[in-house]
Design a protein around this motif. Structure first.
Motif, PDB file in Angstrom:
ATOM      1  N   GLY A  48       0.798  -1.220   0.000  1.00  0.00           N
ATOM      2  CA  GLY A  48       0.000   0.000   0.000  1.00  0.00           C
ATOM      3  C   GLY A  48       0.832   1.271   0.000  1.00  0.00           C
ATOM      4  O   GLY A  48       0.278   2.370  -0.036  1.00  0.00           O
ATOM      5  N   GLY A  49       2.157   1.133   0.014  1.00  0.00           N
ATOM      6  CA  GLY A  49       3.042   2.291   0.045  1.00  0.00           C
ATOM      7  C   GLY A  49       3.603   2.631  -1.326  1.00  0.00           C
ATOM      8  O   GLY A  49       3.437   1.883  -2.297  1.00  0.00           O
ATOM      9  N   ASP A  50       4.264   3.756  -1.397  1.00  0.00           N
ATOM     10  CA  ASP A  50       4.845   4.234  -2.655  1.00  0.00           C
ATOM     11  C   ASP A  50       6.114   3.464  -3.022  1.00  0.00           C
ATOM     12  O   ASP A  50       6.887   3.066  -2.149  1.00  0.00           O
ATOM     13  CB  ASP A  50       5.222   5.713  -2.550  1.00  0.00           C
ATOM     14  CG  ASP A  50       4.015   6.628  -2.535  1.00  0.00           C
ATOM     15  OD1 ASP A  50       2.876   6.142  -2.651  1.00  0.00           O
ATOM     16  OD2 ASP A  50       4.212   7.848  -2.406  1.00  0.00           O
ATOM     17  N   PHE A  51       6.311   3.299  -4.318  1.00  0.00           N
ATOM     18  CA  PHE A  51       7.580   2.796  -4.812  1.00  0.00           C
ATOM     19  C   PHE A  51       8.673   3.789  -4.452  1.00  0.00           C
ATOM     20  O   PHE A  51       8.455   5.001  -4.431  1.00  0.00           O
ATOM     21  CB  PHE A  51       7.562   2.687  -6.341  1.00  0.00           C
ATOM     22  CG  PHE A  51       7.158   1.331  -6.879  1.00  0.00           C
ATOM     23  CD1 PHE A  51       7.715   0.154  -6.401  1.00  0.00           C
ATOM     24  CD2 PHE A  51       6.241   1.244  -7.914  1.00  0.00           C
ATOM     25  CE1 PHE A  51       7.365  -1.075  -6.924  1.00  0.00           C
ATOM     26  CE2 PHE A  51       5.885   0.026  -8.445  1.00  0.00           C
ATOM     27  CZ  PHE A  51       6.443  -1.148  -7.952  1.00  0.00           C
ATOM     28  N   PRO A  96      12.271   5.734  -5.452  1.00  0.00           N
ATOM     29  CA  PRO A  96      12.748   6.229  -6.748  1.00  0.00           C
ATOM     30  C   PRO A  96      13.443   5.163  -7.593  1.00  0.00           C
ATOM     31  O   PRO A  96      13.307   5.161  -8.818  1.00  0.00           O
ATOM     32  CB  PRO A  96      13.714   7.354  -6.361  1.00  0.00           C
ATOM     33  CG  PRO A  96      13.185   7.855  -5.053  1.00  0.00           C
ATOM     34  CD  PRO A  96      12.674   6.615  -4.343  1.00  0.00           C
ATOM     35  N   ALA A  97      14.159   4.237  -6.971  1.00  0.00           N
ATOM     36  CA  ALA A  97      14.858   3.198  -7.730  1.00  0.00           C
ATOM     37  C   ALA A  97      13.887   2.320  -8.522  1.00  0.00           C
ATOM     38  O   ALA A  97      14.265   1.745  -9.547  1.00  0.00           O
ATOM     39  CB  ALA A  97      15.692   2.328  -6.793  1.00  0.00           C
ATOM     40  N   GLN A  98      12.637   2.201  -8.065  1.00  0.00           N
ATOM     41  CA  GLN A  98      11.658   1.381  -8.760  1.00  0.00           C
ATOM     42  C   GLN A  98      10.865   2.158  -9.812  1.00  0.00           C
ATOM     43  O   GLN A  98       9.908   1.636 -10.385  1.00  0.00           O
ATOM     44  CB  GLN A  98      10.692   0.706  -7.772  1.00  0.00           C
ATOM     45  CG  GLN A  98      11.274  -0.546  -7.128  1.00  0.00           C
ATOM     46  CD  GLN A  98      12.296  -0.246  -6.062  1.00  0.00           C
ATOM     47  OE1 GLN A  98      12.045   0.508  -5.131  1.00  0.00           O
ATOM     48  NE2 GLN A  98      13.478  -0.832  -6.190  1.00  0.00           N
ATOM     49  N   TYR A  99      11.274   3.378 -10.092  1.00  0.00           N
ATOM     50  CA  TYR A  99      10.684   4.132 -11.205  1.00  0.00           C
ATOM     51  C   TYR A  99      11.516   3.882 -12.457  1.00  0.00           C
ATOM     52  O   TYR A  99      12.637   3.393 -12.391  1.00  0.00           O
ATOM     53  CB  TYR A  99      10.610   5.623 -10.867  1.00  0.00           C
ATOM     54  CG  TYR A  99       9.420   5.952  -9.996  1.00  0.00           C
ATOM     55  CD1 TYR A  99       8.227   6.375 -10.566  1.00  0.00           C
ATOM     56  CD2 TYR A  99       9.488   5.822  -8.623  1.00  0.00           C
ATOM     57  CE1 TYR A  99       7.119   6.661  -9.770  1.00  0.00           C
ATOM     58  CE2 TYR A  99       8.390   6.095  -7.822  1.00  0.00           C
ATOM     59  CZ  TYR A  99       7.212   6.510  -8.400  1.00  0.00           C
ATOM     60  OH  TYR A  99       6.118   6.781  -7.620  1.00  0.00           O
ATOM     61  N   SER A 100      10.970   4.236 -13.600  1.00  0.00           N
ATOM     62  CA  SER A 100      11.613   3.886 -14.861  1.00  0.00           C
ATOM     63  C   SER A 100      12.432   5.008 -15.481  1.00  0.00           C
ATOM     64  O   SER A 100      11.880   5.980 -16.001  1.00  0.00           O
ATOM     65  CB  SER A 100      10.574   3.425 -15.879  1.00  0.00           C
ATOM     66  OG  SER A 100      11.227   3.061 -17.078  1.00  0.00           O
ATOM     67  N   GLY A 101      13.751   4.827 -15.458  1.00  0.00           N
ATOM     68  CA  GLY A 101      14.631   5.714 -16.209  1.00  0.00           C
ATOM     69  C   GLY A 101      14.470   5.491 -17.703  1.00  0.00           C
ATOM     70  O   GLY A 101      14.547   6.431 -18.493  1.00  0.00           O
ATOM     71  N   LEU A 102      14.215   4.242 -18.113  1.00  0.00           N
ATOM     72  CA  LEU A 102      14.023   3.936 -19.540  1.00  0.00           C
ATOM     73  C   LEU A 102      12.818   4.670 -20.121  1.00  0.00           C
ATOM     74  O   LEU A 102      12.807   5.007 -21.292  1.00  0.00           O
ATOM     75  CB  LEU A 102      13.850   2.425 -19.741  1.00  0.00           C
ATOM     76  CG  LEU A 102      15.087   1.583 -19.473  1.00  0.00           C
ATOM     77  CD1 LEU A 102      14.746   0.099 -19.518  1.00  0.00           C
ATOM     78  CD2 LEU A 102      16.181   1.905 -20.476  1.00  0.00           C
ATOM     79  N   PHE A 103      11.799   4.900 -19.281  1.00  0.00           N
ATOM     80  CA  PHE A 103      10.608   5.626 -19.721  1.00  0.00           C
ATOM     81  C   PHE A 103      10.680   7.104 -19.354  1.00  0.00           C
ATOM     82  O   PHE A 103       9.691   7.816 -19.404  1.00  0.00           O
ATOM     83  CB  PHE A 103       9.345   5.007 -19.140  1.00  0.00           C
ATOM     84  CG  PHE A 103       8.907   3.727 -19.812  1.00  0.00           C
ATOM     85  CD1 PHE A 103       9.594   3.178 -20.887  1.00  0.00           C
ATOM     86  CD2 PHE A 103       7.783   3.067 -19.368  1.00  0.00           C
ATOM     87  CE1 PHE A 103       9.180   2.007 -21.495  1.00  0.00           C
ATOM     88  CE2 PHE A 103       7.357   1.887 -19.968  1.00  0.00           C
ATOM     89  CZ  PHE A 103       8.054   1.359 -21.031  1.00  0.00           C
ATOM     90  N   GLY A 104      11.878   7.568 -18.950  1.00  0.00           N
ATOM     91  CA  GLY A 104      12.107   8.992 -18.760  1.00  0.00           C
ATOM     92  C   GLY A 104      11.731   9.572 -17.416  1.00  0.00           C
ATOM     93  O   GLY A 104      11.641  10.789 -17.277  1.00  0.00           O
ATOM     94  N   VAL A 105      11.516   8.752 -16.400  1.00  0.00           N
ATOM     95  CA  VAL A 105      11.192   9.283 -15.078  1.00  0.00           C
ATOM     96  C   VAL A 105      12.490   9.736 -14.415  1.00  0.00           C
ATOM     97  O   VAL A 105      13.407   8.926 -14.234  1.00  0.00           O
ATOM     98  CB  VAL A 105      10.479   8.231 -14.208  1.00  0.00           C
ATOM     99  CG1 VAL A 105      10.204   8.788 -12.816  1.00  0.00           C
ATOM    100  CG2 VAL A 105       9.196   7.752 -14.866  1.00  0.00           C
ATOM    101  N   PRO A 106      12.614  11.019 -14.070  1.00  0.00           N
ATOM    102  CA  PRO A 106      13.843  11.502 -13.442  1.00  0.00           C
ATOM    103  C   PRO A 106      14.182  10.717 -12.183  1.00  0.00           C
ATOM    104  O   PRO A 106      13.331  10.508 -11.319  1.00  0.00           O
ATOM    105  CB  PRO A 106      13.525  12.964 -13.101  1.00  0.00           C
ATOM    106  CG  PRO A 106      12.433  13.348 -14.058  1.00  0.00           C
ATOM    107  CD  PRO A 106      11.613  12.092 -14.245  1.00  0.00           C
TER     108      PRO A 106
END
Length: 172
Positions: free
Chosen positions: A24-27, A29-39
Motif C-alpha cells: 500500500g506504500g509508494d515505490f 525512486p529506484a523502482q521508477y523507470s529511467g528507460l521511460f524517462g522518469v527523473p
C-alpha cells in the motif's frame, strides 16, 4: 484494495514482503523507470520475500502488473518464471536469477524489470505477486521465450497452488 487476482479462483495465501516497498506504500525512486524517462528512475526490481508455500509447490512466478496503465489491457512491468521451489527471496535489482528461472518479456518487449512510469498527475497501483505452481517449469505448458505475461498467466492458472500479492503505488 482490490487486485487483478481477486476475480480469479481462490487459492491459499502466501505472505509477501519487501524491504523496498510496504504493501500500500509508494515505490522508491529506484523502482521508477529511467528507460521511460522518469527523473531518478533506475528500473531496479524490488526486493521480495515470501513464506507459506505448500509442499506441492514446485516453482514460483513473480510479476509486477499495472492494471491502471493508460491502455485497455494494463501494463506488465516484470515477470520471472521457473523460480525453483527452494527459493523464498529475490534481492533488489536482481541480475542473476536462481536455478533455471528466466524473465518473460514485459509489455515493452524487454526481458527485464521496467519501473513505474504513470502519466503526469496519475496515481497507479501495481500488483506485485508471487504465485506457487505445481509444475517445475512453464515450458511443461509449451511456454517459451516469445510468450507474453498475459499468455503465461492464462496458462498457469490451473497450476497455481498459492498466491500472495502486495500493492505498490507509483505517482508522478
Amino acid at each position: 484494495m482490490t487486485t487483478p487476482f481477486d476475480r480469479l479462483p481462490a487459492v491459499p495465501a502466501l505472505t509477501v514482503t519487501s524491504t523496498d516497498v510496504v504493501d500500500g506504500g509508494d515505490f522508491a525512486p529506484a523502482q521508477y523507470s529511467g528507460l521511460f524517462g522518469v527523473p531518478g528512475g533506475e528500473d531496479r526490481s524490488p526486493q521480495l520475500q515470501w513464506t507459506g508455500a505448500p509442499e506441492t509447490a514446485k516453482s514460483f512466478v513473480v510479476s509486477v502488473y499495472d492494471p491502471e496503465a493508460p491502455t485497455p489491457s494494463g501494463f506488465w512491468h516484470w515477470m520471472v518464471v521457473d523460480i525453483p521451489a527452494g527459493t523464498s527471496e529475490l534481492p533488489s535489482g536482481i541480475t542473476e536469477l536462481p536455478g533455471n528461472a528466466w524473465t518473460v518479456k514485459n509489455d515493452a518487449r524487454a526481458a527485464q524489470f521496467i519501473g513505474s512510469a504513470p502519466p503526469a498527475g496519475a496515481v497507479d497501483h501495481y500488483a506485485i505477486s508471487v504465485q506457487a505452481l505445481d509444475i517445475a517449469s512453464v515450458t511443461e505448458l509449451g511456454i517459451d521465450a516469445e510468450a507474453t505475461p498475459a499468455f503465461v498467466s492464462f496458462n498457469i492458472l490451473s497450476h497455481v497452488v498459492a498466491r500472495g500479492v502486495i500493492t505498490a503505488i507509483g505517482r508522478q
